[in-house]
Motif scaffolding. Structure first.
Motif, PDB file in Angstrom:
ATOM      1  N   VAL A   1      25.321  63.205  29.574  1.00  0.00           N
ATOM      2  CA  VAL A   1      25.494  63.456  31.312  1.00  0.00           C
ATOM      3  C   VAL A   1      24.254  63.068  31.892  1.00  0.00           C
ATOM      4  CG1 VAL A   1      26.314  65.590  30.736  1.00  0.00           C
ATOM      5  CG2 VAL A   1      24.235  65.842  30.480  1.00  0.00           C
ATOM      6  N   ASP A   2      24.423  62.691  32.783  1.00  0.00           N
ATOM      7  CA  ASP A   2      23.579  62.100  33.863  1.00  0.00           C
ATOM      8  C   ASP A   2      23.614  62.920  34.863  1.00  0.00           C
ATOM      9  OD1 ASP A   2      21.908  60.007  34.547  1.00  0.00           O
ATOM     10  OD2 ASP A   2      22.971  59.267  36.026  1.00  0.00           O
ATOM     11  N   PHE A   3      22.298  63.371  34.846  1.00  0.00           N
ATOM     12  CA  PHE A   3      22.096  64.456  36.087  1.00  0.00           C
ATOM     13  C   PHE A   3      23.424  65.610  36.593  1.00  0.00           C
ATOM     14  CE2 PHE A   3      18.597  62.659  38.315  1.00  0.00           C
ATOM     15  CZ  PHE A   3      18.159  61.951  37.388  1.00  0.00           C
ATOM     16  N   THR A   4      23.334  65.795  35.127  1.00  0.00           N
ATOM     17  CA  THR A   4      24.818  66.876  34.942  1.00  0.00           C
ATOM     18  C   THR A   4      26.414  66.303  35.036  1.00  0.00           C
ATOM     19  OG1 THR A   4      25.374  67.522  37.402  1.00  0.00           O
ATOM     20  CG2 THR A   4      23.150  69.234  35.778  1.00  0.00           C
ATOM     21  N   VAL A   5      26.052  65.096  35.540  1.00  0.00           N
ATOM     22  CA  VAL A   5      27.074  64.421  35.570  1.00  0.00           C
ATOM     23  C   VAL A   5      28.323  63.559  34.312  1.00  0.00           C
ATOM     24  CG1 VAL A   5      28.691  62.527  37.292  1.00  0.00           C
ATOM     25  CG2 VAL A   5      27.107  63.563  38.001  1.00  0.00           C
ATOM     26  N   PRO A   6      29.219  64.158  33.844  1.00  0.00           N
ATOM     27  CA  PRO A   6      29.727  63.811  32.490  1.00  0.00           C
ATOM     28  C   PRO A   6      29.829  61.674  32.358  1.00  0.00           C
ATOM     29  CG  PRO A   6      30.973  65.607  33.449  1.00  0.00           C
ATOM     30  CD  PRO A   6      30.415  65.272  34.672  1.00  0.00           C
ATOM     31  N   VAL A   7      28.704  61.505  31.701  1.00  0.00           N
ATOM     32  CA  VAL A   7      29.148  60.100  31.621  1.00  0.00           C
ATOM     33  C   VAL A   7      30.260  59.763  30.867  1.00  0.00           C
ATOM     34  CG1 VAL A   7      27.741  58.212  30.301  1.00  0.00           C
ATOM     35  CG2 VAL A   7      26.465  60.067  30.978  1.00  0.00           C
ATOM     36  N   ASP A   8      30.707  60.121  30.286  1.00  0.00           N
ATOM     37  CA  ASP A   8      32.472  59.960  30.013  1.00  0.00           C
ATOM     38  C   ASP A   8      32.820  58.422  29.383  1.00  0.00           C
ATOM     39  OD1 ASP A   8      33.023  62.356  30.927  1.00  0.00           O
ATOM     40  OD2 ASP A   8      33.631  61.314  32.391  1.00  0.00           O
ATOM     41  N   GLY A   9      31.378  57.779  28.697  1.00  0.00           N
ATOM     42  CA  GLY A   9      31.210  56.637  28.612  1.00  0.00           C
ATOM     43  C   GLY A   9      31.837  55.249  28.933  1.00  0.00           C
ATOM     44  N   TYR A  10      31.180  55.612  30.918  1.00  0.00           N
ATOM     45  CA  TYR A  10      30.800  55.048  31.560  1.00  0.00           C
ATOM     46  C   TYR A  10      29.288  54.135  30.893  1.00  0.00           C
ATOM     47  CZ  TYR A  10      35.713  55.268  33.435  1.00  0.00           C
ATOM     48  OH  TYR A  10      36.533  55.130  33.436  1.00  0.00           O
ATOM     49  N   ALA A  11      28.599  54.938  30.743  1.00  0.00           N
ATOM     50  CA  ALA A  11      26.971  54.346  30.564  1.00  0.00           C
ATOM     51  C   ALA A  11      26.455  54.327  29.522  1.00  0.00           C
ATOM     52  CB  ALA A  11      25.944  55.016  32.139  1.00  0.00           C
ATOM     53  N   SER A  12      25.077  54.064  28.560  1.00  0.00           N
ATOM     54  CA  SER A  12      25.420  54.178  27.472  1.00  0.00           C
ATOM     55  C   SER A  12      23.636  53.963  27.313  1.00  0.00           C
ATOM     56  CB  SER A  12      25.335  52.984  26.553  1.00  0.00           C
ATOM     57  OG  SER A  12      24.871  52.357  25.243  1.00  0.00           O
ATOM     58  N   ALA A  13      22.798  55.076  26.562  1.00  0.00           N
ATOM     59  CA  ALA A  13      21.775  55.767  26.647  1.00  0.00           C
ATOM     60  C   ALA A  13      20.786  54.761  26.428  1.00  0.00           C
ATOM     61  CB  ALA A  13      21.636  57.083  25.995  1.00  0.00           C
ATOM     62  N   TRP A  14      19.983  54.504  26.620  1.00  0.00           N
ATOM     63  CA  TRP A  14      18.693  53.460  26.247  1.00  0.00           C
ATOM     64  C   TRP A  14      17.913  53.925  26.074  1.00  0.00           C
ATOM     65  CZ3 TRP A  14      15.300  49.394  28.566  1.00  0.00           C
ATOM     66  CH2 TRP A  14      14.827  49.528  29.591  1.00  0.00           C
ATOM     67  N   ARG A  15      16.529  54.839  26.935  1.00  0.00           N
ATOM     68  CA  ARG A  15      15.473  55.375  26.484  1.00  0.00           C
ATOM     69  C   ARG A  15      15.597  56.697  27.468  1.00  0.00           C
ATOM     70  NH1 ARG A  15      11.648  51.227  30.174  1.00  0.00           N
ATOM     71  NH2 ARG A  15       9.836  53.021  29.979  1.00  0.00           N
ATOM     72  N   LEU A  16      14.234  57.148  26.329  1.00  0.00           N
ATOM     73  CA  LEU A  16      14.729  59.323  26.870  1.00  0.00           C
ATOM     74  C   LEU A  16      13.283  58.664  28.349  1.00  0.00           C
ATOM     75  CD1 LEU A  16      15.112  61.518  26.124  1.00  0.00           C
ATOM     76  CD2 LEU A  16      12.609  61.290  24.773  1.00  0.00           C
ATOM     77  N   ALA A  17      13.431  59.639  28.930  1.00  0.00           N
ATOM     78  CA  ALA A  17      12.342  59.982  30.179  1.00  0.00           C
ATOM     79  C   ALA A  17      11.886  61.510  30.122  1.00  0.00           C
ATOM     80  CB  ALA A  17      13.289  58.935  31.332  1.00  0.00           C
ATOM     81  N   ARG A  18      10.932  61.047  30.316  1.00  0.00           N
ATOM     82  CA  ARG A  18      10.625  63.228  30.987  1.00  0.00           C
ATOM     83  C   ARG A  18       9.512  62.967  32.013  1.00  0.00           C
ATOM     84  NH1 ARG A  18       9.954  67.676  27.483  1.00  0.00           N
ATOM     85  NH2 ARG A  18       9.038  68.116  29.449  1.00  0.00           N
ATOM     86  N   PHE A  19       9.579  63.821  32.489  1.00  0.00           N
ATOM     87  CA  PHE A  19       8.346  63.120  34.245  1.00  0.00           C
ATOM     88  C   PHE A  19       7.284  64.419  33.288  1.00  0.00           C
ATOM     89  CE2 PHE A  19       7.309  65.944  38.223  1.00  0.00           C
ATOM     90  CZ  PHE A  19       7.358  64.369  38.905  1.00  0.00           C
ATOM     91  N   VAL A  20       6.257  63.151  33.959  1.00  0.00           N
ATOM     92  CA  VAL A  20       5.125  63.349  33.389  1.00  0.00           C
ATOM     93  C   VAL A  20       3.435  63.166  34.757  1.00  0.00           C
ATOM     94  CG1 VAL A  20       5.213  63.544  30.761  1.00  0.00           C
ATOM     95  CG2 VAL A  20       4.006  61.343  32.425  1.00  0.00           C
ATOM     96  N   PHE A  21       2.538  63.960  34.823  1.00  0.00           N
ATOM     97  CA  PHE A  21       1.133  63.969  35.547  1.00  0.00           C
ATOM     98  C   PHE A  21       0.587  62.910  34.818  1.00  0.00           C
ATOM     99  CE2 PHE A  21       3.115  67.318  37.587  1.00  0.00           C
ATOM    100  CZ  PHE A  21       3.638  66.812  39.037  1.00  0.00           C
ATOM    101  N   THR A  22      -0.474  61.566  35.121  1.00  0.00           N
ATOM    102  CA  THR A  22      -1.383  60.812  34.408  1.00  0.00           C
ATOM    103  C   THR A  22      -2.394  60.988  35.576  1.00  0.00           C
ATOM    104  OG1 THR A  22      -1.004  58.849  35.763  1.00  0.00           O
ATOM    105  CG2 THR A  22       0.346  59.176  33.442  1.00  0.00           C
ATOM    106  N   TYR A  23      -3.314  61.109  34.488  1.00  0.00           N
ATOM    107  CA  TYR A  23      -4.909  61.367  35.479  1.00  0.00           C
ATOM    108  C   TYR A  23      -5.662  60.701  34.990  1.00  0.00           C
ATOM    109  CZ  TYR A  23      -6.043  65.419  32.015  1.00  0.00           C
ATOM    110  OH  TYR A  23      -5.900  65.792  30.240  1.00  0.00           O
TER     111      TYR A  23
END
Lengths: 568, 394, 209
Positions: B135-157
């Motif tokens: 799923v991408d933003f709760t939208v089912p991907v249905d095979g129309y896109a392929s994963a490649w990297r993990l994203a996590r929201f972080v803060f830098t300081y």
């Protein structure tokens, strides 16, 4: 013979109409269709005024419009006043050629790289603040001051002025060369007028008609500039041209419709501003006459001129420092606030041409070279056609040349891209070269026309009387005698090509990567050192071209006193 | 062809799929894939260049990165091509795509596929219906896109400047009250700026379940009320009094490096470590996530319906999922992006590749990152951005 | 070789002629003179004969060179040389190359440089082949310009106030030099001048416009 002139002119006219005018009109037609609701690709098929309503309701639309007008008109008026004042101050104290050589780095530097350097220079954490912190300012952390991207567009106006004032200085300088300034100045002062007042009342009114067209070009450019406004202008909301660029590339594809409407609006803004300007000219003429006839001597204009001088000098210094800042960054490794110079240096950014700048440099050189040569060839064909027909330029032809420089790019580039796609030449070098020529050719033509006409026609008659055919007269007499203006026109064309942002971006479909597109992209990244490399290259190429234009004729004609120049 | 493949797969026959893949490989050889990807990050660009070198050597597929300032540019390009009737031979082959851009392209039928589930290396992914790679933003991907990297929201300081970073989004208000002008977020028209608001929305929303359904005006009003209350208090205390914002997270990282602000944002937990290695942040830079966890998603690649080199693009998408590629990508000296693969599907040799990766003090452990919060439905982000613009763009 | 004008008049297209039609015959080696007040159109008449009229002007009547009508020919095909007030040496070419530019095509190979050297010698400019024209004196330039014109083997030579920029002593010398060469080669010349002494020295027919 006259027939040949006619056919040459016909060929040039067809190339210009089919290659330049029709695409611009077609581009506008596409944009216009979308502005009134028709863009089948996104399922919009019904004519309507909705895009305009959506546009008017866009958050910040009014502010964007006001920003564009304030920065565009404001920077042009200021640039004119400053350049005129500076010329009044320096005339007779410095030759136009010497000023031209001093200004060359700023004239050559594309808007984008100058903006990138200036953004760093002026920022609260920028070079100026670093140089004065903490010993003078007491800042150990950058203050929260809006010195760039300020909501009023001051930084953008400063950036525009740094590019426009040198251009106007050069234009005014060459206009002054056509006037008996020294004699008129003496006559005016003998009548008891102050030096500055003679400039304002006598000389400037004669200069103005000669620099009117370049002023309109500056005005149109400042109203629709994108790359510089992205980097220096306010962001929330940005100027209208930036807002349009954003809407065209927003995730919500329905925004293409109001964006198209805004593209037409941008064209109307430019047309309106020019109309306003012409109205102001009339008014100024009326007031000016009345003022002139009153006979005020104005002894006290000196301080005004000196103020203009100081401001121009400050602007030029900022411009040079901005370019220098980029060069310093490109050799930096760590450079944090408040260090005046980098803590550590590295050649890494320069050592990896394979990572991008090598290719971008090559592409820029190829596109710049081809557009410049093709534009020169076309300009020579046009001018030679005029010579052979033995007639001057019709007003419509003159307007044709200026057209692409006055019409905002954003108004027709999207539509033109769709058109190029239909022809099947989008996304390639050819499309980019074509689109760039729209803007390179006019500058080459403007740069070449005056020297071409100034060529002593008796030389050409002498050659004809000696039995030289028209082609031999062109190749063996005219072109060699015009080597310097040809090289200068070529350098200007090359500089214009290198600096092109929107046409390269839109027509290249993002695939054609030049130093400029890459520099603007990277300017929204986090690595100033890489940006420094691109910007240095981007500013350096035109610089080299201008340098060659100055040096090569001197070298080729080192034994020809009349052509050696040095004062041209 | 594809219908047969599906039939075969559903019956559990693997060999026809492999034969099909061989055909894709044959067609792909010699193709040049124009990968449209945001170009603001030098390490990502370098990684994409490395991918191109590998696929050229292994499969004869060259990769050209089209460096975008904004992913939407590529979407616009495909739309332009469609309006010009160019339904094949398009100029965009592969797009790094997420969220509203993906939703827009999927809804407009501008995507090639489904292809992602057919990729040989898809076997290393958890492709269950609720899995992050499906799923991408709760939208089912249905095979129309392929994963490649993990994203996590972080803060830098910079830990040398900020001793105690805010514990959660509410904490940013306290921090800003004590340090006016030191907090900002990317422009909300930018994905990361919107994500900053989404993180706060998820944290403050009284009922988080409504966020997973398409947005309604009513649900939005209720769910976003505490967000706006917080934001109205925070905004005047932000950098430049919240009148203007950095264009994107890279610009904000540069401002953090310059000391103009105290926090950066990133979708990459390794960004601080990576930036230190590049000399783009001080050695004392660190990352943190809000106590309750942070929004996370998976970055996808998709292929436009009219791509000229769709086969090559599939080969590249498959290569990105290779365990060796994912391990290389997770290497802090390369990109430092966490792998999208399901560790339980890797064999011992493959797992060893990940275990052998170097570490860095600025690189958080997976367990430091806390729970991953689900992205709201994509329509929430569109609504959030619109309402924000209405409220604060004058 | 002779130059004959029959009822020649020049004027703007669709406008009044600048002067009443004139007819005259210049025999080989002779130099005819056109005199008259400034602005009457003397130079324009020379332009018409040489083929250098500007756009919007037209010539009527007949100009023939050895019986050959030239008015419809382009300038380069008329074989009519011109000497101007200034020498109009091409500034980008050396003195020798200027002469070679004029030298007729049918002279080939090493004969060309010999012909140029010989012409330079006749003009008292031996050894000047590689000089920059800008470094020559006024008299030297005038002689080089005549030599360049003659090397093109013209069948007539037009002289548009060619001596007016020279000081009195030089003037007589250059004038003699030019007329001697025309006489020696039996080329008809037509001169525009304000100076009665020029007309007297030419010794040919004088036409008042």
């Amino acid at each position: 013979m006259r027939d040949e002139g006619r056919s040459l002119r016909a060929v040039v006219a067809v190339i210009l109409l089919a290659g330049f005018v029709l695409p611009i009109l077609a581009g506008f037609a596409q944009t216009g269709r979308a502005a009134f609701g028709v863009l089948p690709a996104i399922g919009a098929v019904e004519w309507s005024l909705d895009p305009w309503r959506t546009l008017a309701a866009m958050p910040g639309f009014g502010t964007s419009l006001r920003l564009s007008l304030v920065t565009g008109v404001g920077s042009t008026v200021l640039a004119l006043m400053l350049a005129a004042g500076f010329c009044a101050l320096l005339h007779g104290r410095m030759s136009t050629a010497a000023i031209g050589r001093l200004l060359m780095p700023l004239l050559a530097a594309p808007h984008a790289s100058l903006a990138i350097g200036l953004a760093f220079l002026l920022a609260p954490s920028g070079w100026i603040a670093r140089a004065m912190s903490p010993w003078l300012t007491g800042w150990d952390r950058p203050p929260d001051l809006a010195t760039v991207n300020d909501a009023w567009g001051v930084a953008l106006i400063i950036g525009l002025l740094i590019k426009e004032v040198p251009f106007l200085l050069l234009v005014i300088g060459s206009a002054l060369g056509q006037l008996p300034v020294r004699a008129q100045l003496a006559a005016g002062r003998a009548l008891g007028y102050g030096r500055g007042m003679v400039w304002v009342k006598v000389i400037f009114p004669q200069v103005y008609p000669l620099i009117r067209m370049p002023l309109f070009i500056i005005l149109a450019f400042a109203l629709s500039v994108v790359d510089m406004a992205i980097i220096l202008g306010p962001s929330n909301p940005p100027t209208l041209a930036v807002a349009i660029t954003r809407w065209f590339s927003a995730p919500d594809v329905a925004l293409i419709l109001p964006a198209s409407a805004a593209g037409l609006m941008q064209a109307a803004v430019v047309a309106g501003a020019i109309a306003l300007w012409i109205g102001a000219e009339r008014l100024a003429r009326l007031i000016g006459r009345w003022w002139l006839s009153r006979g005020g001597r104005g002894y006290a204009t000196g301080p005004g001129l000196w103020a203009a001088g100081v401001v121009v000098f400050t602007l030029l210094t900022l411009g040079v420092l901005a370019l220098l800042a980029l060069a310093v960054w490109s050799f930096a490794w760590r450079w944090s606030f408040p260090q005046a110079l980098p803590q550590s240096w590295a050649l890494r950014a320069w050592m990896t041409p394979g990572a991008g700048w090598g290719r971008a440099l090559q592409t820029t050189l190829i596109i710049g070279g081809v557009t410049t040569l093709a534009s020169l060839a076309l300009a020579i064909a046009w001018l030679e056609g005029e010579d052979r027909a033995r007639r001057g330029r019709a007003a419509w032809a003159q307007a044709l040349i200026y057209l692409p420089l006055l019409v905002p790019q954003i108004g027709f580039l999207y539509g033109l891209n769709v058109l190029f796609l239909q022809v099947g030449i989008s996304g390639g070098m050819l499309a980019v070269i074509w689109a760039q020529m729209l803007f390179v050719f006019p500058y080459v033509m403007i740069a070449l026309s005056d020297p071409w006409r100034a060529l002593d026609c008796q030389h050409i008659r002498a050659a004809a009387a000696l039995g030289a055919s028209p082609w031999r007269r062109l190749v063996a007499v005219k072109l060699p005698m015009l080597l310097r203006p040809l090289m200068v026109a070529g350098a200007i064309g090359f500089a214009v090509s290198v600096a092109q942002y929107l046409p390269t971006l839109f027509m290249g479909a993002g695939r054609v990567v030049t130093l400029t597109t890459e520099a603007v992209t990277l300017a929204s990244g986090s690595d100033r050192r890489i940006v420094g490399v691109y910007a240095v290259l981007q500013a350096g190429l035109p610089f080299l071209a201008y340098g060659a234009a100055l040096l090569v004729p001197g070298l080729v004609y080192r034994n020809r006193r009349e052509l050696k120049g040095g004062n041209a | 062809m594809r219908f047969i493949l599906f039939a075969a797969l559903s019956l559990g026959f693997a060999s026809p799929a492999l034969a099909d893949w061989q055909e894709t490989l044959d067609k792909a050889r010699g193709q040049t894939v124009y990968w449209n990807a945001w170009g603001g990050d030098a390490r990502t660009n370098a990684f994409i260049a490395w991918v191109g070198a590998q696929t050229e050597a292994q499969y004869g597929v060259r990769v050209e990165q089209v460096k975008l300032t904004d992913t939407a540019t590529a979407v616009t390009q495909v739309i332009s091509e469609k309006s010009a009737g160019q339904d094949s031979g398009g100029s965009v082959d592969l797009i790094w795509i997420n969220g509203p851009n993906f939703l827009a392209m999927k809804e407009q039928s501008l995507l090639h596929g489904p292809f992602a589930t057919d990729l040989p290396n898809a076997r290393y992914l958890d492709l269950g219906p609720d899995a992050a790679a499906s799923v991408d933003f709760t939208v089912p991907v249905d095979g129309y896109a392929s994963a490649w990297r993990l994203a996590r929201f972080v803060f830098t300081y910079d830990s040398a400047v900020v001793a105690n970073p805010p514990a959660d989004m509410a904490g940013f208000l306290d921090y800003a009250q004590a340090n006016p002008g030191r907090v900002t977020h990317p422009d909300v028209s930018n994905f990361m700026g919107a994500t900053f608001l989404k993180q706060a929305l998820v944290e403050f929303a009284p009922d988080k379940t409504v966020l997973q359904a398409p947005v309604t005006d009513e649900a939005f009003a209720t769910a976003s009320a505490p967000l706006w209350e917080w934001y109205d208090a925070l905004r005047p205390l932000m950098w430049r009094e919240g009148q203007t914002f950095p264009e994107n997270e890279s610009v904000q990282q540069q401002m953090l490096n310059d000391g103009e602000v105290d926090f950066g944002v990133s979708f990459d937990p390794a960004s601080a470590a990576g930036a230190i290695a590049e000399g783009l942040l001080p050695d004392t830079a660190r990352v943190f996530v809000p106590q309750g966890g942070s929004i996370g998603n998976i970055s996808f690649v998709a292929i436009p319906y009219n791509a000229a080199n769709a086969e090559g693009a599939e080969v590249v998408a498959n290569f990105l999922l290779d365990p060796a590629t994912q391990a290389h990508q997770q290497n802090i000296e390369v990109l430092g992006s966490f792998s999208v693969l399901d560790p339980s599907r890797l064999n011992a040799d493959q797992a060893a590749l990940f275990a052998a990766l170097p570490s860095s003090p600025a690189l958080p452990k997976l367990e430091d990152l806390g729970p991953t919060l689900l992205e709201p439905h994509a329509s929430w982000m569109v609504k959030l951005v619109d309402v924000w613009a209405d409220r604060y763009t004058k | 070789m002779s130059l004959e004008l029959s009822d020649v008049s020049v004027g703007p297209i669709g406008g009044a002629a600048l002067f009443a039609p004139i007819s005259l015959l210049v025999e080989p080696g002779q130099v005819g003179t056109l005199m008259g007040p400034s602005g009457i159109g003397k130079s324009t008449l020379l332009d018409a004969i040489g083929g250098h009229l500007v756009h919007g002007f037209a010539a009527s009547g007949r100009v023939s060179l050895n019986g050959r009508d030239v008015l419809d020919l382009p300038a380069e095909a008329r074989r009519i040389g011109v000497l101007f007030q200034d020498a109009m040496l091409f500034p980008h070419l050396s003195v020798g190359d200027n002469l070679a530019f004029g030298l007729a095509r049918h002279i080939r190979g090493s004969a060309r440089s010999m012909a140029v050297d010989e012409a330079l010698e006749q003009a008292g400019l031996a050894g000047f082949a590689n000089r920059d024209p800008a470094t020559l004196s006024g008299g030297q330039r005038a002689r080089a310009a005549l030599m360049r014109a003659l090397l093109a083997e013209p069948q007539a030579l037009l002289l548009d106030e060619p001596f007016s920029r020279l000081d009195a002593s030089l003037r007589a010398e250059i004038r003699g030099f030019v007329f001697d060469h025309l006489r020696a080669r039996a080329i008809p010349g037509l001169m525009v001048t304000h100076d009665a002494s020029d007309a007297e020295a030419a010794g040919g027919i004088i036409v008042q416009l």
